[in-house]
Design a protein around this motif. Structure first.
Motif, PDB file in Angstrom:
ATOM      1  N   GLN A 160       0.829  -1.197   0.000  1.00 19.74           N
ATOM      2  CA  GLN A 160       0.000   0.000   0.000  1.00 19.74           C
ATOM      3  C   GLN A 160       0.871   1.257   0.000  1.00 19.74           C
ATOM      4  N   TYR A 161       1.923   1.230   0.801  1.00 18.82           N
ATOM      5  CA  TYR A 161       2.836   2.373   0.822  1.00 18.82           C
ATOM      6  C   TYR A 161       3.445   2.616  -0.557  1.00 18.82           C
ATOM      7  N   LEU A 162       3.889   1.526  -1.185  1.00 21.01           N
ATOM      8  CA  LEU A 162       4.522   1.661  -2.500  1.00 21.01           C
ATOM      9  C   LEU A 162       3.525   2.137  -3.555  1.00 21.01           C
ATOM     10  N   ARG A 163       2.279   1.681  -3.451  1.00 19.47           N
ATOM     11  CA  ARG A 163       1.255   2.165  -4.372  1.00 19.47           C
ATOM     12  C   ARG A 163       1.078   3.676  -4.230  1.00 19.47           C
ATOM     13  N   ALA A 164       1.017   4.129  -2.986  1.00 17.36           N
ATOM     14  CA  ALA A 164       0.851   5.564  -2.739  1.00 17.36           C
ATOM     15  C   ALA A 164       2.034   6.348  -3.297  1.00 17.36           C
ATOM     16  N   ILE A 165       3.243   5.880  -3.015  1.00 14.93           N
ATOM     17  CA  ILE A 165       4.437   6.581  -3.485  1.00 14.93           C
ATOM     18  C   ILE A 165       4.492   6.595  -5.009  1.00 14.93           C
ATOM     19  N   ALA A 166       4.170   5.464  -5.625  1.00 16.18           N
ATOM     20  CA  ALA A 166       4.176   5.392  -7.093  1.00 16.18           C
ATOM     21  C   ALA A 166       3.170   6.369  -7.693  1.00 16.18           C
ATOM     22  N   ALA A 167       1.972   6.425  -7.123  1.00 15.46           N
ATOM     23  CA  ALA A 167       0.949   7.337  -7.626  1.00 15.46           C
ATOM     24  C   ALA A 167       1.394   8.789  -7.463  1.00 15.46           C
ATOM     25  N   LEU A 168       1.977   9.128  -6.317  1.00 21.03           N
ATOM     26  CA  LEU A 168       2.412  10.505  -6.077  1.00 21.03           C
ATOM     27  C   LEU A 168       3.593  10.878  -6.965  1.00 21.03           C
ATOM     28  N   LEU A 169       4.447   9.916  -7.280  1.00 21.64           N
ATOM     29  CA  LEU A 169       5.540  10.187  -8.230  1.00 21.64           C
ATOM     30  C   LEU A 169       4.984  10.576  -9.602  1.00 21.64           C
ATOM     31  N   VAL A 170       3.976   9.852 -10.056  1.00 22.46           N
ATOM     32  CA  VAL A 170       3.372  10.158 -11.355  1.00 22.46           C
ATOM     33  C   VAL A 170       2.668  11.518 -11.309  1.00 22.46           C
TER      34      VAL A 170
END
Length: 338
Positions: free
Chosen positions: A6-16
């Motif tokens: 979940q953390y990685l999903r959030a970080i990936a989305a915020l990077l985009v």
């Protein structure tokens, strides 16, 4: 679901979101140093690895038919994406100046709704749907199609079958004498990032993990190389120059025992809402750009302030859409009221 995913999903989305925010800054502040600040596109590569990981983890050791698998994926992906696509098409029809990269075009709209790769009428160099970030969903749905069919294969042979199928698809796309949009799109080795995620899930399920003392530095190094490689290499090398650091990040993250650590609630929630954030952020950024240009408030036109607003409002907007479009949440609320 593992909280680190979940953390990685959030970080990936915020990077985009950050990446697209920087592109928007150039339209309101011509003096902004675009080249120095432009990064975050590699969030997509983390998403692809995560997708492969989750698909294997959620199907391994279970009897799931291809039909049931497709039903679940369609239920999660399609409704919001179709709403966003139809909304974009409507805006392009009635107010074409609002969305700079979208032109109303019926064939393009139909291809977008059906997840068929299509040249964008606004920029034929792009193979992208009406909602530009949706190009990743064309890969996602293709991976689901292949993975779902291979659920018919015995689990002990499934990974090998997936390797063979993905390799055969890429090779066939390059060997076919006729070069088409579809062969160009699916011939991109970026689809191996999904396969990499599946391999990591297999290692995780067999408890072949990195030591805790190695995993933490590996996460940091993975992100460092991801961002450095993004600056040094273009998209033609992303399957390995961006894909390998993404694999390292996910593998290191799942090797860490997060059950002994306090949960970061807001980051966990943003991970849950990451799909909605990803799909809707383009609308938020376009709205904010138009608003800032109209208000002419100097502080809002400054790059760092504008980007921070983009990240904040995209997260809030995506979370709101997530709340409104999650059927399970509505059922829970009705039960609570009852």
């Amino acid at each position: 679901m593992l909280v680190q995913l979940q953390y990685l999903r959030a970080i990936a989305a915020l990077l985009v979101v950050y990446f697209h925010s920087v592109l928007q800054v150039a339209k309101i502040d011509p003096g902004f140093d675009l080249e120095f600040h432009l990064f975050g596109e590699t969030g997509v590569d983390v998403f692809f690895v995560l997708s492969g990981f989750v698909m294997w983890l959620t199907t391994a050791g279970r009897s799931i038919s291809p039909i049931e698998f497709y039903r679940r994926r369609i239920k999660r992906i399609v409704p919001l994406y179709w709403m966003a696509t139809l909304f974009s098409a409507a805006v392009a029809l009635v107010a074409p100046s609002v969305l700079k990269t979208t032109i109303f075009n019926i064939p393009h709209l139909l291809a977008s709704l059906l997840f068929i790769p299509w040249r964008n009428p606004a920029d034929p160099t792009l193979i992208a749907p009406v909602v530009i970030p949706g190009w990743t969903l064309n890969y996602e749905m293709f991976f689901y199609l292949v993975f779902g069919l291979l659920l018919l294969v015995r689990e002990r042979w499934r990974l090998y079958a997936l390797f063979g199928a993905m390799a055969a698809i890429v090779i066939a796309c390059h060997l076919l004498p006729l070069v088409t949009t579809v062969t160009t799109f699916y011939g991109d080795p970026i689809i191996f990032e999904f396969l990499g995620g599946v391999v990591l899930a297999k290692l995780y399920s067999e408890k072949i993990l990195l030591p805790q003392s190695v995993a933490w530095p590996a996460v940091a190094l993975g992100f460092a190389f991801l961002l450095v490689n993004e600056a040094l290499c273009d998209g033609s090398m992303r399957s390995y120059m961006w894909g390998i650091p993404a694999l390292v990040i996910v593998y290191a993250a799942v090797s860490i025992d997060f059950s002994r650590l306090p949960t970061i609630g807001w980051l966990n929630y943003l991970g849950d809402a990451s799909y909605s954030i990803y799909i809707t952020h383009a609308f938020t950024l376009a709205f904010l750009r138009i608003l800032c240009n109209a208000l002419k408030i100097d502080i809002l036109l400054q790059g760092p302030i504008f980007i921070a607003l983009c990240l904040l409002l995209s997260s809030i907007g995506g979370a709101a859409v997530h709340e409104m479009t999650s059927p399970g949440r509505w059922k829970k609320k009705k039960l609570a009221v009852a």
